[in-house]
Design a protein around this motif. Structure first.
Motif, PDB file in Angstrom:
ATOM      1  N   GLU A 133     -67.696  47.868  34.355  1.00 37.31           N
ATOM      2  CA  GLU A 133     -68.600  48.869  35.011  1.00 37.31           C
ATOM      3  C   GLU A 133     -68.313  48.713  36.519  1.00 37.31           C
ATOM      4  OE1 GLU A 133     -73.037  50.415  34.966  1.00 37.31           O
ATOM      5  OE2 GLU A 133     -72.428  49.005  33.503  1.00 37.31           O
ATOM      6  N   LYS A 134     -68.318  47.309  36.958  1.00 34.19           N
ATOM      7  CA  LYS A 134     -68.090  47.006  38.434  1.00 34.19           C
ATOM      8  C   LYS A 134     -66.801  47.660  38.887  1.00 34.19           C
ATOM      9  CE  LYS A 134     -70.573  42.669  38.515  1.00 34.19           C
ATOM     10  NZ  LYS A 134     -70.552  41.342  38.822  1.00 34.19           N
ATOM     11  N   LYS A 135     -65.897  47.399  38.183  1.00 29.29           N
ATOM     12  CA  LYS A 135     -64.334  48.175  38.310  1.00 29.29           C
ATOM     13  C   LYS A 135     -64.371  49.527  38.433  1.00 29.29           C
ATOM     14  CE  LYS A 135     -61.650  44.312  36.863  1.00 29.29           C
ATOM     15  NZ  LYS A 135     -60.546  43.967  35.838  1.00 29.29           N
ATOM     16  N   LYS A 136     -65.127  50.145  37.406  1.00 30.02           N
ATOM     17  CA  LYS A 136     -65.214  51.603  37.576  1.00 30.02           C
ATOM     18  C   LYS A 136     -66.071  52.324  38.652  1.00 30.02           C
ATOM     19  CE  LYS A 136     -65.239  52.092  32.453  1.00 30.02           C
ATOM     20  NZ  LYS A 136     -66.048  52.756  31.451  1.00 30.02           N
ATOM     21  N   ARG A 137     -66.971  51.463  39.176  1.00 30.14           N
ATOM     22  CA  ARG A 137     -67.774  52.150  40.191  1.00 30.14           C
ATOM     23  C   ARG A 137     -66.905  51.760  41.435  1.00 30.14           C
ATOM     24  NH1 ARG A 137     -73.441  49.045  40.962  1.00 30.14           N
ATOM     25  NH2 ARG A 137     -73.428  50.103  42.837  1.00 30.14           N
ATOM     26  N   LYS A 138     -66.214  50.669  41.719  1.00 27.86           N
ATOM     27  CA  LYS A 138     -65.182  50.536  42.901  1.00 27.86           C
ATOM     28  C   LYS A 138     -64.142  51.711  42.806  1.00 27.86           C
ATOM     29  CE  LYS A 138     -62.895  46.728  44.980  1.00 27.86           C
ATOM     30  NZ  LYS A 138     -62.525  45.403  45.116  1.00 27.86           N
ATOM     31  N   GLU A 139     -63.665  51.968  41.679  1.00 29.48           N
ATOM     32  CA  GLU A 139     -62.521  53.090  41.656  1.00 29.48           C
ATOM     33  C   GLU A 139     -63.165  54.473  42.054  1.00 29.48           C
ATOM     34  OE1 GLU A 139     -60.733  53.161  37.709  1.00 29.48           O
ATOM     35  OE2 GLU A 139     -59.930  50.902  37.913  1.00 29.48           O
ATOM     36  N   ASN A 140     -64.243  54.737  41.425  1.00 29.78           N
ATOM     37  CA  ASN A 140     -64.948  55.927  42.015  1.00 29.78           C
ATOM     38  C   ASN A 140     -65.211  56.117  43.362  1.00 29.78           C
ATOM     39  OD1 ASN A 140     -64.951  56.810  39.298  1.00 29.78           O
ATOM     40  ND2 ASN A 140     -67.137  56.323  38.817  1.00 29.78           N
ATOM     41  N   ARG A 141     -65.710  54.990  43.993  1.00 27.06           N
ATOM     42  CA  ARG A 141     -65.972  55.058  45.368  1.00 27.06           C
ATOM     43  C   ARG A 141     -64.843  55.049  46.052  1.00 27.06           C
ATOM     44  NH1 ARG A 141     -69.341  50.288  45.848  1.00 27.06           N
ATOM     45  NH2 ARG A 141     -67.195  49.223  45.872  1.00 27.06           N
ATOM     46  N   SER A 142     -63.551  54.624  45.992  1.00 31.93           N
ATOM     47  CA  SER A 142     -62.289  54.729  46.585  1.00 31.93           C
ATOM     48  C   SER A 142     -61.726  56.188  46.327  1.00 31.93           C
ATOM     49  CB  SER A 142     -61.515  53.565  46.254  1.00 31.93           C
ATOM     50  OG  SER A 142     -60.942  53.655  44.676  1.00 31.93           O
ATOM     51  N   ASN A 143     -62.009  56.723  45.144  1.00 33.52           N
ATOM     52  CA  ASN A 143     -61.424  57.960  44.899  1.00 33.52           C
ATOM     53  C   ASN A 143     -62.056  58.966  45.966  1.00 33.52           C
ATOM     54  OD1 ASN A 143     -59.533  57.182  43.072  1.00 33.52           O
ATOM     55  ND2 ASN A 143     -60.987  57.607  41.374  1.00 33.52           N
ATOM     56  N   ASN A 144     -63.506  58.644  46.019  1.00 36.37           N
ATOM     57  CA  ASN A 144     -64.519  59.684  46.785  1.00 36.37           C
ATOM     58  C   ASN A 144     -63.937  59.584  48.288  1.00 36.37           C
ATOM     59  OD1 ASN A 144     -65.851  60.649  44.464  1.00 36.37           O
ATOM     60  ND2 ASN A 144     -67.313  59.218  44.853  1.00 36.37           N
ATOM     61  N   LYS A 145     -63.536  58.348  48.732  1.00 34.66           N
ATOM     62  CA  LYS A 145     -63.144  58.341  50.027  1.00 34.66           C
ATOM     63  C   LYS A 145     -61.853  59.056  50.339  1.00 34.66           C
ATOM     64  CE  LYS A 145     -64.931  53.855  51.138  1.00 34.66           C
ATOM     65  NZ  LYS A 145     -64.562  52.278  51.448  1.00 34.66           N
ATOM     66  N   THR A 146     -60.968  59.162  49.360  1.00 33.37           N
ATOM     67  CA  THR A 146     -59.759  59.987  49.853  1.00 33.37           C
ATOM     68  C   THR A 146     -59.795  61.331  49.711  1.00 33.37           C
ATOM     69  OG1 THR A 146     -59.199  59.909  47.186  1.00 33.37           O
ATOM     70  CG2 THR A 146     -58.179  58.166  48.869  1.00 33.37           C
ATOM     71  N   ASP A 147     -60.863  61.886  49.043  1.00 29.23           N
ATOM     72  CA  ASP A 147     -61.260  63.160  49.043  1.00 29.23           C
ATOM     73  C   ASP A 147     -61.744  63.845  50.517  1.00 29.23           C
ATOM     74  OD1 ASP A 147     -60.627  63.095  46.335  1.00 29.23           O
ATOM     75  OD2 ASP A 147     -62.646  63.146  45.783  1.00 29.23           O
ATOM     76  N   ASN A 148     -62.251  63.103  51.310  1.00 27.96           N
ATOM     77  CA  ASN A 148     -62.953  63.490  52.628  1.00 27.96           C
ATOM     78  C   ASN A 148     -62.185  62.682  53.616  1.00 27.96           C
ATOM     79  OD1 ASN A 148     -64.327  64.874  54.220  1.00 27.96           O
ATOM     80  ND2 ASN A 148     -66.411  63.540  53.662  1.00 27.96           N
ATOM     81  N   ILE A 149     -60.859  62.474  53.688  1.00 32.68           N
ATOM     82  CA  ILE A 149     -60.295  61.918  54.728  1.00 32.68           C
ATOM     83  C   ILE A 149     -60.197  62.636  55.934  1.00 32.68           C
ATOM     84  CG2 ILE A 149     -57.871  62.619  54.179  1.00 32.68           C
ATOM     85  CD1 ILE A 149     -57.358  59.713  54.456  1.00 32.68           C
ATOM     86  N   SER A 150     -60.305  63.929  55.837  1.00 27.42           N
ATOM     87  CA  SER A 150     -60.382  64.834  57.127  1.00 27.42           C
ATOM     88  C   SER A 150     -61.773  64.546  57.807  1.00 27.42           C
ATOM     89  CB  SER A 150     -60.089  66.157  57.028  1.00 27.42           C
ATOM     90  OG  SER A 150     -60.956  66.767  56.093  1.00 27.42           O
ATOM     91  N   LYS A 198     -79.534  43.193  39.700  1.00 28.09           N
ATOM     92  CA  LYS A 198     -78.899  44.148  38.770  1.00 28.09           C
ATOM     93  C   LYS A 198     -77.457  44.283  38.801  1.00 28.09           C
ATOM     94  CE  LYS A 198     -81.339  47.892  39.096  1.00 28.09           C
ATOM     95  NZ  LYS A 198     -81.967  49.034  39.792  1.00 28.09           N
ATOM     96  N   TYR A 199     -76.801  43.957  39.929  1.00 24.37           N
ATOM     97  CA  TYR A 199     -75.539  43.996  40.077  1.00 24.37           C
ATOM     98  C   TYR A 199     -74.894  42.949  39.356  1.00 24.37           C
ATOM     99  CZ  TYR A 199     -70.956  44.502  42.274  1.00 24.37           C
ATOM    100  OH  TYR A 199     -69.642  44.718  42.477  1.00 24.37           O
ATOM    101  N   MET A 200     -75.231  41.815  39.591  1.00 27.26           N
ATOM    102  CA  MET A 200     -74.800  40.551  39.087  1.00 27.26           C
ATOM    103  C   MET A 200     -74.828  40.555  37.485  1.00 27.26           C
ATOM    104  SD  MET A 200     -76.305  37.705  41.641  1.00 27.26           S
ATOM    105  CE  MET A 200     -75.760  36.365  40.808  1.00 27.26           C
ATOM    106  N   ASN A 201     -75.776  41.444  36.854  1.00 27.22           N
ATOM    107  CA  ASN A 201     -75.896  41.676  35.330  1.00 27.22           C
ATOM    108  C   ASN A 201     -74.803  42.518  34.846  1.00 27.22           C
ATOM    109  OD1 ASN A 201     -77.661  39.207  35.239  1.00 27.22           O
ATOM    110  ND2 ASN A 201     -79.278  40.348  35.379  1.00 27.22           N
ATOM    111  N   MET A 202     -74.409  43.239  35.823  1.00 27.30           N
ATOM    112  CA  MET A 202     -73.365  44.177  35.502  1.00 27.30           C
ATOM    113  C   MET A 202     -72.256  43.723  34.848  1.00 27.30           C
ATOM    114  SD  MET A 202     -72.223  47.636  37.736  1.00 27.30           S
ATOM    115  CE  MET A 202     -74.102  48.007  38.352  1.00 27.30           C
ATOM    116  N   PRO A 203     -71.755  44.553  33.775  1.00 23.50           N
ATOM    117  CA  PRO A 203     -70.363  43.984  33.026  1.00 23.50           C
ATOM    118  C   PRO A 203     -69.226  44.234  34.182  1.00 23.50           C
ATOM    119  CG  PRO A 203     -71.522  45.391  31.827  1.00 23.50           C
ATOM    120  CD  PRO A 203     -72.339  45.487  33.000  1.00 23.50           C
ATOM    121  N   GLN A 204     -68.252  43.219  34.202  1.00 26.09           N
ATOM    122  CA  GLN A 204     -66.968  43.189  35.015  1.00 26.09           C
ATOM    123  C   GLN A 204     -66.384  44.629  34.793  1.00 26.09           C
ATOM    124  OE1 GLN A 204     -66.920  40.898  36.969  1.00 26.09           O
ATOM    125  NE2 GLN A 204     -65.049  41.455  38.093  1.00 26.09           N
TER     126      GLN A 204
END
Length: 63
Positions: free
Chosen positions: A27-44, A19-25
């Protein structure tokens, strides 16, 4: 909690990988950006654990 046998787990993981391999490039970038944004929200919480979160809740509850 769902218990999976060895074959079921391999089947599930294979499906997720395909499923991940068939995902468009894009959408993969968007998921990666969302994941990195969520990490900075909860840094404490990531650096100091649950204590800062508990203190924040206590302070907000008193207000």
């Amino acid at each position: 909690m769902i218990k999976l046998s060895g074959n079921d787990y391999v089947k599930f993981m294979t499906q997720e990988i395909v499923k991940y391999m068939n995902m468009p490039q894009e959408e993969k970038k968007k998921r990666k950006e969302n994941r990195s944004n969520n990490k900075t929200d909860n840094i404490s919480g990531r650096w100091f654990g649950l204590l800062p979160f508990a203190l924040k809740l206590l302070i907000q509850k008193k207000k």
